[in-house]
Design a protein around this motif. Structure first.
Motif, PDB file in Angstrom:
ATOM      1  N   VAL B  24       0.840  -1.192   0.000  1.00 25.93           N
ATOM      2  CA  VAL B  24       0.000   0.000   0.000  1.00 25.93           C
ATOM      3  C   VAL B  24       0.879   1.248   0.000  1.00 25.93           C
ATOM      4  N   ALA B  25       0.604   2.115  -0.945  1.00 25.36           N
ATOM      5  CA  ALA B  25       1.396   3.336  -1.062  1.00 25.36           C
ATOM      6  C   ALA B  25       1.039   4.331   0.037  1.00 25.36           C
ATOM      7  N   VAL B  26       2.043   4.983   0.560  1.00 24.23           N
ATOM      8  CA  VAL B  26       1.818   6.063   1.525  1.00 24.23           C
ATOM      9  C   VAL B  26       2.847   7.164   1.248  1.00 24.23           C
ATOM     10  N   ALA B  27       2.350   8.364   1.116  1.00 24.33           N
ATOM     11  CA  ALA B  27       3.238   9.508   0.895  1.00 24.33           C
ATOM     12  C   ALA B  27       3.173  10.435   2.091  1.00 24.33           C
ATOM     13  N   ARG B  28       4.298  11.002   2.423  1.00 20.96           N
ATOM     14  CA  ARG B  28       4.357  11.990   3.496  1.00 20.96           C
ATOM     15  C   ARG B  28       4.985  13.269   2.970  1.00 20.96           C
ATOM     16  N   PHE B  29       4.462  14.359   3.461  1.00 20.88           N
ATOM     17  CA  PHE B  29       5.036  15.653   3.101  1.00 20.88           C
ATOM     18  C   PHE B  29       4.656  16.657   4.181  1.00 20.88           C
ATOM     19  N   THR B  30       5.322  17.789   4.144  1.00 22.55           N
ATOM     20  CA  THR B  30       5.009  18.875   5.063  1.00 22.55           C
ATOM     21  C   THR B  30       4.500  20.057   4.260  1.00 22.55           C
ATOM     22  N   LEU B  31       3.389  20.597   4.711  1.00 21.94           N
ATOM     23  CA  LEU B  31       2.827  21.796   4.083  1.00 21.94           C
ATOM     24  C   LEU B  31       3.211  23.012   4.917  1.00 21.94           C
ATOM     25  N   ALA B  32       3.770  23.999   4.283  1.00 20.78           N
ATOM     26  CA  ALA B  32       3.966  25.292   4.931  1.00 20.78           C
ATOM     27  C   ALA B  32       2.762  26.157   4.630  1.00 20.78           C
ATOM     28  N   VAL B  33       2.048  26.551   5.657  1.00 22.08           N
ATOM     29  CA  VAL B  33       0.867  27.398   5.476  1.00 22.08           C
ATOM     30  C   VAL B  33       1.153  28.745   6.130  1.00 22.08           C
ATOM     31  N   ASN B  34       1.315  29.750   5.335  1.00 22.85           N
ATOM     32  CA  ASN B  34       1.629  31.087   5.872  1.00 22.85           C
ATOM     33  C   ASN B  34       0.444  31.623   6.649  1.00 22.85           C
ATOM     34  N   ARG B  35       0.742  32.188   7.798  1.00 21.33           N
ATOM     35  CA  ARG B  35      -0.326  32.800   8.589  1.00 21.33           C
ATOM     36  C   ARG B  35      -0.705  34.141   7.959  1.00 21.33           C
ATOM     37  N   SER B  36      -1.928  34.523   8.202  1.00 21.78           N
ATOM     38  CA  SER B  36      -2.413  35.746   7.574  1.00 21.78           C
ATOM     39  C   SER B  36      -2.204  36.962   8.464  1.00 21.78           C
ATOM     40  N   PHE B  37      -1.662  36.727   9.622  1.00 20.17           N
ATOM     41  CA  PHE B  37      -1.442  37.846  10.544  1.00 20.17           C
ATOM     42  C   PHE B  37       0.044  37.854  10.901  1.00 20.17           C
ATOM     43  N   SER B  38       0.491  38.932  11.463  1.00 25.68           N
ATOM     44  CA  SER B  38       1.902  39.078  11.830  1.00 25.68           C
ATOM     45  C   SER B  38       2.072  38.889  13.328  1.00 25.68           C
ATOM     46  N   ASN B  39       3.227  38.469  13.725  1.00 24.67           N
ATOM     47  CA  ASN B  39       3.497  38.329  15.158  1.00 24.67           C
ATOM     48  C   ASN B  39       3.888  39.681  15.762  1.00 24.67           C
ATOM     49  N   GLN B  40       4.258  39.654  17.019  1.00 22.80           N
ATOM     50  CA  GLN B  40       4.515  40.935  17.686  1.00 22.80           C
ATOM     51  C   GLN B  40       5.741  41.657  17.151  1.00 22.80           C
ATOM     52  N   GLN B  41       6.600  40.913  16.473  1.00 20.85           N
ATOM     53  CA  GLN B  41       7.745  41.560  15.826  1.00 20.85           C
ATOM     54  C   GLN B  41       7.388  41.992  14.401  1.00 20.85           C
ATOM     55  N   GLY B  42       6.142  41.855  14.048  1.00 22.45           N
ATOM     56  CA  GLY B  42       5.707  42.280  12.724  1.00 22.45           C
ATOM     57  C   GLY B  42       6.066  41.316  11.611  1.00 22.45           C
ATOM     58  N   GLU B  43       6.496  40.115  11.985  1.00 26.31           N
ATOM     59  CA  GLU B  43       6.842  39.141  10.957  1.00 26.31           C
ATOM     60  C   GLU B  43       5.676  38.203  10.685  1.00 26.31           C
ATOM     61  N   LYS B  44       5.572  37.806   9.455  1.00 25.06           N
ATOM     62  CA  LYS B  44       4.603  36.774   9.089  1.00 25.06           C
ATOM     63  C   LYS B  44       5.250  35.413   9.324  1.00 25.06           C
ATOM     64  N   GLU B  45       4.585  34.583  10.076  1.00 24.66           N
ATOM     65  CA  GLU B  45       5.094  33.228  10.323  1.00 24.66           C
ATOM     66  C   GLU B  45       4.307  32.211   9.505  1.00 24.66           C
ATOM     67  N   ALA B  46       4.721  30.975   9.623  1.00 23.67           N
ATOM     68  CA  ALA B  46       4.029  29.904   8.917  1.00 23.67           C
ATOM     69  C   ALA B  46       3.855  28.732   9.868  1.00 23.67           C
ATOM     70  N   ASP B  47       2.863  27.909   9.588  1.00 26.72           N
ATOM     71  CA  ASP B  47       2.740  26.631  10.279  1.00 26.72           C
ATOM     72  C   ASP B  47       3.218  25.538   9.340  1.00 26.72           C
ATOM     73  N   PHE B  48       3.942  24.590   9.908  1.00 24.61           N
ATOM     74  CA  PHE B  48       4.519  23.501   9.112  1.00 24.61           C
ATOM     75  C   PHE B  48       3.815  22.214   9.501  1.00 24.61           C
ATOM     76  N   ILE B  49       2.938  21.771   8.651  1.00 23.65           N
ATOM     77  CA  ILE B  49       1.989  20.730   9.034  1.00 23.65           C
ATOM     78  C   ILE B  49       2.298  19.436   8.301  1.00 23.65           C
ATOM     79  N   ASN B  50       2.599  18.415   9.092  1.00 22.15           N
ATOM     80  CA  ASN B  50       2.918  17.110   8.510  1.00 22.15           C
ATOM     81  C   ASN B  50       1.659  16.425   8.010  1.00 22.15           C
ATOM     82  N   CYS B  51       1.753  15.916   6.793  1.00 24.68           N
ATOM     83  CA  CYS B  51       0.596  15.281   6.159  1.00 24.68           C
ATOM     84  C   CYS B  51       0.980  13.891   5.663  1.00 24.68           C
ATOM     85  N   THR B  52       0.006  12.999   5.736  1.00 25.70           N
ATOM     86  CA  THR B  52       0.162  11.643   5.225  1.00 25.70           C
ATOM     87  C   THR B  52      -1.001  11.358   4.306  1.00 25.70           C
TER      88      THR B  52
END
Lengths: 168, 168, 168, 168
Positions: B24-52
């Motif tokens: 059975v095939a299984v693929a794994r990857f990580t998605l970087a999803v940029n946040r739509s808001f900035s943190n307190q330093q004014g930077e845009k961060e991203a969430d790195f979400i593991n997917c199978t």
DNA sequence: TTTT
DNA sequence: TTTT
């Protein structure tokens, strides 16, 4: 870039309410969400999903939900990392909730739900002196969809514990 | 009990394709999803979400997506745990995708994407022989929403890499 | 009570931007979302979903999206009704978007995208005299997740057209 | 192309169960989903969302849900049209559910719910013989995530009424 | 360990 | 470390 999560499940324990040094409420809880399929041993498993909610909905969560409560969560997945005790980086994944919904009939889980004025980090709705806690996340990154005048008033149906009526 | 996730983001690396002992095939990857808001330093961060993703969509993912690809994912959050090297329990949270969608115009990220003509099941990104891997999850717990006759055929628009046309 | 929708599809026409008498921007558009399965005649069909978005994201939608644009929408289903010309009640169902995301590389659909200062109900970002329009929906029922400093600035990747930076 | 909907609300009436000429079950119901915000008159409104579900989950819906039941729905928005009695085209928008979840404690809404022991396919709410109905939608476009051995067995907690165990 |  |  889209990051949207909807969960319905049960709290594994009473929610934990804390306050940041600047007085922002944050509640944490774990939702057990039963899977709808069985594993190879024929058992039904569950996913245990850590959730965080900020501000007024955090206080509502602490006031209205407890271990075993059926709750709905809308939010997004947030990842992060911290330095482990052994110096290694530990990666975290949790759901940051925009809103938390109490899905239980009012009378269904009677008894020991925390009353107004009770501890829980010191913070009920009307008695919210702020405790000192590390803040590692901007509280104003949340958006709250809802305004609840008096969550204590209406006596039936699911209770919306989200709120925009923020005291800061 | 509801557990639903929708993500749109970019792959941080080429997906990894593996096969369980039963093929059975299984693929794994990580998605970087940029946040739509900035943190307190004014930077845009991203969430790195593991997917199978399992089965045919796993192979399609490996065939059509690579580092930097814009992709849509529908699935659910799955938690688990394993014994760490130090004997401590390590808890995991990932997204198990029902479907993965390629959201990039066909020509937009040219070059080293695996070419057509490669065999399915032979077309993994790296080691496409049936490798030995622990399977601790029933592969048939997946549901696949889509049937794609020939994902190579249509020349424009987003490509649906989900599939129900399973060879096992 | 949960009501959450996530869509990715293409605009069937340029969005329509209007302003309420009190000056609140509202954009309407239809998203064509191709189904991933075929009907009994073997054809792939699409769903054509009417969407409404309010305030700043409405203006961004009008400024950044046009016929054919690939867009992501997060929102909720809203139903309503009105008196038809024949006196009969007509029932409506649409998606009210909290946020709209432009999912196309900046250069991919070049050319005739409406420029700043162009008409579209008179309302670009900086040139928004208000046209007279019936308002049958409270504008402040929206919640906006995002703050975009200058959506014109960054030159690559999907563009977030949601915004909290409201001028009213 | 992504099209995903999650709803939690209450049935406005008992679900209607029908069968296509080829014997495929289809249930229709309307979910009332209360909005979490108030309109300009300070009233809380609701959206009334038409839902359709096919096959086994259709029968489960008819067997387990009734007017007033709290239910969760996962599905997609489907649009269509038909010729009105006056010859004009009427456009429709509904949610086609992949799964329907009963979110009420077993005992919570007693009374006239169809009792166990009734035959599946014989247990519709009203006319459970295989009625002749126009089928304008492929029934196998649905995907069912779940397998429920015996939905009557377990006596507590929300009941999953989705099912993959199809008799055709 | 991160994408544009 | 998990809920009904």
């Amino acid at each position: 870039m889209i990051n949207r999560v909807v969960l319905v499940g049960r709290l594994t324990k009473d929610p934990e309410l804390r306050y940041t040094p600047s007085g922002v409420a944050v509640a944490r809880f774990t939702l057990a969400v039963n899977r709808s399929f069985s594993n190879q041993q024929g058992e039904k498993e569950a996913d245990f999903i850590n959730c965080t909610v900020w501000r007024k909905p955090a206080e509502n969560t602490a006031n209205f939900l407890k271990k075993g409560s059926l709750a709905g969560v809308e939010g997004r997945i947030q990842t992060g990392s911290y330095e482990g005790t052994d110096g290694k980086r530990v990666y975290t994944t949790e759901v940051v909730a925009d809103s938390v919904q109490f899905l239980e009939p009012r009378n269904s889980s009677g008894g020991d739900r925390p009353q107004q004025g009770q501890p829980y980090g010191g913070g009920s709705n009307q008695n919210n002196q702020y405790t000192s806690t590390q803040q590692n996340q901007s509280p104003n990154q949340q958006n709250y969809t809802r305004v609840d005048e008096d969550p204590f008033s209406s006596g039936s149906g699911p209770i919306e514990v989200s709120d925009d009526d923020l005291p800061f």
